[in-house]
Scaffold this motif. Structure first.
Motif, PDB file in Angstrom:
ATOM      1  N   ILE A  21     102.330  52.952  58.728  1.00  0.00           N
ATOM      2  CA  ILE A  21     102.829  53.564  59.964  1.00  0.00           C
ATOM      3  C   ILE A  21     104.274  54.017  59.819  1.00  0.00           C
ATOM      4  CG2 ILE A  21     103.219  53.144  62.447  1.00  0.00           C
ATOM      5  CD1 ILE A  21     101.002  51.050  62.323  1.00  0.00           C
ATOM      6  N   LEU A  22     105.022  53.395  58.882  1.00  0.00           N
ATOM      7  CA  LEU A  22     106.445  53.716  58.741  1.00  0.00           C
ATOM      8  C   LEU A  22     106.647  55.165  58.328  1.00  0.00           C
ATOM      9  CD1 LEU A  22     107.847  50.608  56.829  1.00  0.00           C
ATOM     10  CD2 LEU A  22     108.037  51.109  59.262  1.00  0.00           C
ATOM     11  N   PRO A  23     107.585  55.871  58.961  1.00  0.00           N
ATOM     12  CA  PRO A  23     107.917  57.220  58.488  1.00  0.00           C
ATOM     13  C   PRO A  23     108.570  57.147  57.106  1.00  0.00           C
ATOM     14  CG  PRO A  23     108.860  56.773  60.667  1.00  0.00           C
ATOM     15  CD  PRO A  23     108.377  55.476  60.127  1.00  0.00           C
ATOM     16  N   GLY A  24     108.524  58.262  56.373  1.00  0.00           N
ATOM     17  CA  GLY A  24     109.181  58.297  55.073  1.00  0.00           C
ATOM     18  C   GLY A  24     108.328  57.751  53.946  1.00  0.00           C
ATOM     19  N   ASN A  25     107.005  57.887  54.066  1.00  0.00           N
ATOM     20  CA  ASN A  25     106.090  57.488  52.992  1.00  0.00           C
ATOM     21  C   ASN A  25     106.051  55.988  52.769  1.00  0.00           C
ATOM     22  OD1 ASN A  25     104.099  58.310  51.290  1.00  0.00           O
ATOM     23  ND2 ASN A  25     105.422  58.859  49.589  1.00  0.00           N
ATOM     24  N   GLY A  26     106.027  55.238  53.860  1.00  0.00           N
ATOM     25  CA  GLY A  26     105.916  53.796  53.748  1.00  0.00           C
ATOM     26  C   GLY A  26     104.606  53.349  53.130  1.00  0.00           C
ATOM     27  N   ALA A  27     103.573  54.225  53.168  1.00  0.00           N
ATOM     28  CA  ALA A  27     102.270  53.862  52.601  1.00  0.00           C
ATOM     29  C   ALA A  27     102.362  53.575  51.110  1.00  0.00           C
ATOM     30  CB  ALA A  27     101.261  54.987  52.854  1.00  0.00           C
ATOM     31  N   VAL A  28     103.295  54.220  50.407  1.00  0.00           N
ATOM     32  CA  VAL A  28     103.455  53.988  48.965  1.00  0.00           C
ATOM     33  C   VAL A  28     103.904  52.558  48.686  1.00  0.00           C
ATOM     34  CG1 VAL A  28     104.755  54.703  46.912  1.00  0.00           C
ATOM     35  CG2 VAL A  28     103.929  56.419  48.508  1.00  0.00           C
ATOM     36  N   LEU A  29     104.633  51.960  49.632  1.00  0.00           N
ATOM     37  CA  LEU A  29     105.135  50.599  49.438  1.00  0.00           C
ATOM     38  C   LEU A  29     104.029  49.553  49.554  1.00  0.00           C
ATOM     39  CD1 LEU A  29     108.416  50.724  51.571  1.00  0.00           C
ATOM     40  CD2 LEU A  29     108.185  51.007  49.109  1.00  0.00           C
TER      41      LEU A  29
ATOM     42  N   ALA B 238      93.993  39.455  36.506  1.00  0.00           N
ATOM     43  CA  ALA B 238      93.713  38.724  37.752  1.00  0.00           C
ATOM     44  C   ALA B 238      93.055  39.668  38.752  1.00  0.00           C
ATOM     45  CB  ALA B 238      95.001  38.159  38.331  1.00  0.00           C
ATOM     46  N   ILE B 239      91.899  39.273  39.272  1.00  0.00           N
ATOM     47  CA  ILE B 239      91.173  40.159  40.193  1.00  0.00           C
ATOM     48  C   ILE B 239      91.931  40.329  41.508  1.00  0.00           C
ATOM     49  CG2 ILE B 239      89.753  38.392  41.348  1.00  0.00           C
ATOM     50  CD1 ILE B 239      87.390  40.452  40.968  1.00  0.00           C
ATOM     51  N   GLU B 240      92.775  39.332  41.874  1.00  0.00           N
ATOM     52  CA  GLU B 240      93.590  39.455  43.084  1.00  0.00           C
ATOM     53  C   GLU B 240      94.593  40.607  42.959  1.00  0.00           C
ATOM     54  OE1 GLU B 240      93.136  36.780  41.204  1.00  0.00           O
ATOM     55  OE2 GLU B 240      93.376  34.898  42.314  1.00  0.00           O
ATOM     56  N   GLY B 241      95.021  40.889  41.712  1.00  0.00           N
ATOM     57  CA  GLY B 241      95.954  41.982  41.471  1.00  0.00           C
ATOM     58  C   GLY B 241      95.326  43.355  41.619  1.00  0.00           C
ATOM     59  N   VAL B 242      94.009  43.396  41.712  1.00  0.00           N
ATOM     60  CA  VAL B 242      93.295  44.651  41.981  1.00  0.00           C
ATOM     61  C   VAL B 242      92.895  44.719  43.452  1.00  0.00           C
ATOM     62  CG1 VAL B 242      91.238  46.023  41.441  1.00  0.00           C
ATOM     63  CG2 VAL B 242      92.439  44.812  39.616  1.00  0.00           C
ATOM     64  N   ALA B 243      92.372  43.621  43.980  1.00  0.00           N
ATOM     65  CA  ALA B 243      91.834  43.593  45.334  1.00  0.00           C
ATOM     66  C   ALA B 243      92.897  43.861  46.397  1.00  0.00           C
ATOM     67  CB  ALA B 243      91.159  42.249  45.600  1.00  0.00           C
ATOM     68  N   GLY B 244      94.037  43.141  46.308  1.00  0.00           N
ATOM     69  CA  GLY B 244      95.084  43.293  47.319  1.00  0.00           C
ATOM     70  C   GLY B 244      95.704  44.676  47.339  1.00  0.00           C
ATOM     71  N   PRO B 245      96.248  45.166  46.196  1.00  0.00           N
ATOM     72  CA  PRO B 245      96.880  46.492  46.190  1.00  0.00           C
ATOM     73  C   PRO B 245      95.944  47.630  46.569  1.00  0.00           C
ATOM     74  CG  PRO B 245      97.572  45.241  44.274  1.00  0.00           C
ATOM     75  CD  PRO B 245      96.504  44.433  44.947  1.00  0.00           C
ATOM     76  N   GLU B 246      94.673  47.578  46.107  1.00  0.00           N
ATOM     77  CA  GLU B 246      93.744  48.660  46.448  1.00  0.00           C
ATOM     78  C   GLU B 246      93.438  48.682  47.949  1.00  0.00           C
ATOM     79  OE1 GLU B 246      92.090  51.405  45.016  1.00  0.00           O
ATOM     80  OE2 GLU B 246      93.834  51.047  43.777  1.00  0.00           O
ATOM     81  N   SER B 247      93.350  47.513  48.561  1.00  0.00           N
ATOM     82  CA  SER B 247      93.118  47.452  50.011  1.00  0.00           C
ATOM     83  C   SER B 247      94.337  47.989  50.759  1.00  0.00           C
ATOM     84  CB  SER B 247      92.832  46.003  50.436  1.00  0.00           C
ATOM     85  OG  SER B 247      91.724  45.489  49.741  1.00  0.00           O
ATOM     86  N   ALA B 248      95.532  47.567  50.325  1.00  0.00           N
ATOM     87  CA  ALA B 248      96.772  48.050  50.946  1.00  0.00           C
ATOM     88  C   ALA B 248      96.915  49.555  50.783  1.00  0.00           C
ATOM     89  CB  ALA B 248      97.970  47.332  50.333  1.00  0.00           C
ATOM     90  N   ASN B 249      96.515  50.042  49.623  1.00  0.00           N
ATOM     91  CA  ASN B 249      96.586  51.466  49.301  1.00  0.00           C
ATOM     92  C   ASN B 249      95.801  52.302  50.306  1.00  0.00           C
ATOM     93  OD1 ASN B 249      96.409  53.975  48.078  1.00  0.00           O
ATOM     94  ND2 ASN B 249      95.344  53.247  46.265  1.00  0.00           N
ATOM     95  N   ASN B 250      94.522  51.951  50.501  1.00  0.00           N
ATOM     96  CA  ASN B 250      93.679  52.760  51.385  1.00  0.00           C
ATOM     97  C   ASN B 250      94.022  52.553  52.852  1.00  0.00           C
ATOM     98  OD1 ASN B 250      91.501  54.699  50.807  1.00  0.00           O
ATOM     99  ND2 ASN B 250      90.366  53.488  52.299  1.00  0.00           N
ATOM    100  N   ALA B 251      94.390  51.330  53.233  1.00  0.00           N
ATOM    101  CA  ALA B 251      94.782  51.080  54.628  1.00  0.00           C
ATOM    102  C   ALA B 251      96.024  51.884  54.987  1.00  0.00           C
ATOM    103  CB  ALA B 251      95.035  49.587  54.839  1.00  0.00           C
ATOM    104  N   GLY B 252      97.015  51.903  54.084  1.00  0.00           N
ATOM    105  CA  GLY B 252      98.240  52.659  54.339  1.00  0.00           C
ATOM    106  C   GLY B 252      98.007  54.149  54.410  1.00  0.00           C
ATOM    107  N   ALA B 253      97.099  54.645  53.556  1.00  0.00           N
ATOM    108  CA  ALA B 253      96.798  56.080  53.565  1.00  0.00           C
ATOM    109  C   ALA B 253      96.244  56.517  54.919  1.00  0.00           C
ATOM    110  CB  ALA B 253      95.803  56.410  52.455  1.00  0.00           C
ATOM    111  N   GLN B 254      95.451  55.645  55.553  1.00  0.00           N
ATOM    112  CA  GLN B 254      94.824  56.046  56.814  1.00  0.00           C
ATOM    113  C   GLN B 254      95.718  55.781  58.027  1.00  0.00           C
ATOM    114  OE1 GLN B 254      90.270  55.436  55.224  1.00  0.00           O
ATOM    115  NE2 GLN B 254      90.682  55.095  57.329  1.00  0.00           N
ATOM    116  N   THR B 255      96.469  54.685  58.020  1.00  0.00           N
ATOM    117  CA  THR B 255      97.348  54.452  59.178  1.00  0.00           C
ATOM    118  C   THR B 255      98.545  55.400  59.182  1.00  0.00           C
ATOM    119  OG1 THR B 255      98.496  52.669  57.998  1.00  0.00           O
ATOM    120  CG2 THR B 255      96.717  52.025  59.495  1.00  0.00           C
ATOM    121  N   SER B 256      98.797  56.089  58.053  1.00  0.00           N
ATOM    122  CA  SER B 256      99.876  57.086  58.057  1.00  0.00           C
ATOM    123  C   SER B 256      99.545  58.278  58.946  1.00  0.00           C
ATOM    124  CB  SER B 256     100.170  57.557  56.627  1.00  0.00           C
ATOM    125  OG  SER B 256      99.036  58.187  56.062  1.00  0.00           O
ATOM    126  N   PHE B 257      98.280  58.368  59.404  1.00  0.00           N
ATOM    127  CA  PHE B 257      97.906  59.413  60.349  1.00  0.00           C
ATOM    128  C   PHE B 257      98.407  59.102  61.765  1.00  0.00           C
ATOM    129  CE2 PHE B 257      94.954  60.473  57.007  1.00  0.00           C
ATOM    130  CZ  PHE B 257      94.769  61.836  57.117  1.00  0.00           C
TER     131      PHE B 257
END
Length: 513
Positions: free
Chosen positions: A279-287, A310-329
C-alpha cells in the motif's frame, strides 16, 4: 452486505458476454473480459519467466493495443500482466538463479539451492501455492479497504491532493535503489517533462523550443515506451547471457505434507507483510519479499538453514511478493495516486481510455472498479493452472537466446507506436527517448522515478493551481488546511530521515581526510 453486492457487480462484469465479430462466422458471444484476463496472466507469466523484459517494458509495449479495447478489459489485461509477472519471476529464480523480476531476488537464494538438490518441484509448487493464497487474501484486502478509503478521498480538496502527491514522490525517492540525489534528479526531470506543451490557461508554449510535435505535450506512451521498453532491450543486448539451468529432474510439483506444514506460517506472515508494504507509495511492494525473508530468518529456530535450501525462504518472500503486487492497486483505485512505475502506466492507460484516476472511478465507473478487483481472484486461479502444468514449456523457453527475441519485440513495438497517431515522428521520438533512457541506466540513474514524476506532475500542477485559485493566489492556502499541512510535514520528516544519514557519512568522510 455492500461489499457482497459490489463483488457481485464485479463478477457480473468479468463474466459478461460480449458479441465479437469473427470472420466467416459472424457475431459470436464471448466472455471477453475473462479472455483478456487470461491473456494478461499468460503474457505476465511469459515475461516473468524471461529475465530482462519485465512488466514495465511489456505494459508500455502493449499500451497502443489498449486503444482498441474496452476500458474494463484493457485494464484487467494490464493488471494480469503485472501480478502474473510476479508468478513467472519465481520460475526463473528457482531454475536458473536469475530473478525474472526485482521482487524475485530473494526467492533465488533458497529456491535455486533447493533446485540443485533435486527439490525444484517442491520449490515451484510452494511458490505457486503461496502466491495463490496471498493473491486471494490481498484481493479481499483491496475489496475491504476500497469503500472507506474512497469515502475519505472524496473529502480531499485540491490542496490535500497536492500534498498527498508530494508525499508519494518523497516515498519514491526514499525507496528508490541507489543514490538519493540521482532519484531526486529523476523525479525533477519527470516533473519538468510533464510541463512541456501548451499551457491551457495562458495558451503559451512551454519548453517546446519551437518543435511542433510536442506542442500538445509529450505523449505518455511514447515516453514510457522509449524510457522503459526500447531502453530495456538495448540494456539487455549488452548483457552476457550466463544461465545456470538446473540439470537435475524437477520432481513432483506438489509439496509433501511436511513441507506444507513448514511453509504454512511463512506464507501467512509473508501475506500480511506484503499486503501492508504494497500500500505504501514509492514502490513499497518491492520491500515485501526482503522484509519477509529477514523476518523468517530472524524468528527461525535454525537460521543457518537459510541460503542452503530452506523452504521458508521461498514460501514467505513469494507470498509477500504477490500480496504486495496486488495491494499496490489500492492507492491507484481509491486515491488516484500511483505508488510505483507500473501503476503510473495504469494511470496512463486509464487516461488513454478517457477515465480520470481517483475516487470518482468507483462512483462513475463501478463496473470497471469492481470488475478489476474480482478479476484478480479469477486471475490468481488462472495463474495456478498456467504455472504448474506448463512448467516444461517455461523450461524450454528459458533456453531461447535473447538475440532471437528482441528484434521481434522491437518490430512489434514500432508498429504499435506508429498505430497511435499514424505519425512516423512518434517512432523517431520513441527512439530518441530510448537512447536517453539507455544513457541514464548506464550512468546509474533509475528511470522509474522519472515516470512517476511525469504522471504525477500534471496532476500536481492542476491541483496546485486549483488550490491557489481557492486561496486567491496565496501558498498559505495549501499549508493552512490541517490535513494538507500534516501530509507535507510527514513528507518533510521522511525526506530528512533519509537525507541526514547520507549527509552525516559525507561529513565524517571529509573530517577523516
Amino acid at each position: 452486505m455492500d461489499i457482497l453486492a459490489n463483488l457481485g457487480l464485479g463478477f457480473a462484469t468479468v463474466l459478461n458476454l460480449a458479441y465479437v465479430q469473427l470472420p466467416l462466422i459472424g457475431a459470436v458471444p464471448l466472455p471477453t473480459n475473462i479472455l483478456l484476463c487470461f491473456v494478461g496472466c499468460l503474457v505476465g507469466t511469459l515475461i516473468g519467466v524471461l529475465p530482462g523484459v519485465g512488466p514495465i517494458a511489456t505494459i508500455t509495449m502493449l499500451l497502443p493495443i489498449t486503444f482498441g479495447l474496452p476500458p474494463t478489459g484493457a485494464l484487467i489485461m494490464l493488471a494480469g500482466i503485472y501480478y502474473g509477472a510476479q508468478y513467472g519471476g519465481s520460475t526463473t529464480a528457482i531454475l536458473v538463479n536469475i530473478p525474472g523480476e526485482a521482487t524475485s531476488v530473494v526467492t533465488a537464494i533458497d529456491g535455486h539451492e533447493m533446485a540443485k538438490r533435486g527439490r525444484a518441484g517442491s520449490a515451484l509448487g510452494i511458490a505457486a501455492i503461496g502466491s495463490f493464497f496471498a493473491g486471494c487474501v490481498a484481493t479481499v484486502v483491496i475489496a475491504a479497504l476500497a469503500v472507506p478509503l474512497t469515502r475519505m478521498a472524496l473529502m480531499f480538496g485540491p490542496a490535500e491532493y497536492f500534498s498527498l502527491m508530494v508525499m508519494g514522490l518523497v516515498f519514491a525517492v526514499v525507496l528508490a535503489h541507489g543514490s538519493l540525489v540521482k532519484a531526486m534528479a529523476m523525479i525533477f526531470l519527470g516533473l519538468l517533462l510533464s510541463t512541456v506543451g501548451t499551457d491551457l490557461e495562458t495558451g503559451q508554449d512551454r519548453l517546446t523550443f519551437g518543435f511542433e510535435p510536442i506542442s500538445d505535450g509529450i505523449d505518455f506512451a511514447i515516453l514510457a515506451m522509449g524510457i522503459f521498453g526500447f531502453a530495456e532491450v538495448l540494456r539487455n543486448l549488452g548483457i552476457d547471457e550466463k544461465r545456470d539451468l538446473v540439470s537435475k529432474p524437477i520432481g513432483r510439483l506438489l509439496p509433501s505434507t511436511a513441507e506444507l506444514r513448514e511453509a504454512s506460517m511463512p506464507v501467512l506472515r509473508g501475506t500480511i507483510v506484503g499486503s501492508i508494504l504494497g500500500i505504501l507509495p514509492g514502490n513499497g511492494a518491492v520491500l515485501g519479499p526482503f522484509a519477509s525473508y529477514s523476518l523468517e530468518k530472524r524468528i527461525s529456530r535454525h537460521p543457518e538453514r537459510f541460503g542452503r535450501g530452506a523452504i521458508e525462504g521461498v514460501a514467505g518472500p513469494e507470498s509477500a511478493n504477490n500480496a504486495g503486487a496486488q495491494t499496490s492497486f489500492i492507492p491507484l483505485l481509491t486515491l488516484g495516486v500511483p505508488p510505483n512505475a507500473v501503476m503510473a502506466l495504469m494511470v496512463g492507460a486509464m487516461t488513454i481510455q478517457g477515465i480520470i484516476p481517483g475516487p470518482q472511478v468507483m462512483t462513475r465507473n463501478p463496473d470497471l472498479f469492481w470488475g478489476m478487483i474480482t478479476s484478480m481472484w479469477i486471475g490468481n486461479l488462472m495463474l495456478l493452472v498456467i504455472n504448474l502444468p506448463m512448467i516444461g514449456i517455461w523450461v524450454r523457453l528459458l533456453q531461447v537466446p535473447y538475440r532471437l527475441l528482441f528484434p521481434t519485440i522491437l518490430i512489434f513495438s514500432c508498429i504499435g507506436i506508429y498505430s497511435i497517431n499514424n505519425q512516423p515522428m512518434d517512432v523517431i521520438m520513441t527512439a530518441g527517448f530510448a537512447l536517453a533512457g539507455y544513457t541514464l541506466i548506464k550512468l546509474g540513474f533509475e528511470p522509474a522515478p522519472l515516470l512517476l514524476g511525469f504522471v504525477l506532475g500534471k496532476l500536481m500542477e492542476d491541483n496546485l493551481r486549483r488550490a491557489l485559485l481557492m486561496s486567491r493566489g496565496s501558498l498559505l492556502g495549501v499549508i493552512e488546511r490541517p490535513l494538507s499541512a500534516a501530509l507535507l510535514i510527514v513528507a518533510a520528516a521522511i525526506l530528512c530521515a533519509a537525507i541526514l544519514p547520507t549527509l552525516r557519512r559525507g561529513r565524517d568522510r571529509v573530517f577523516a581526510e
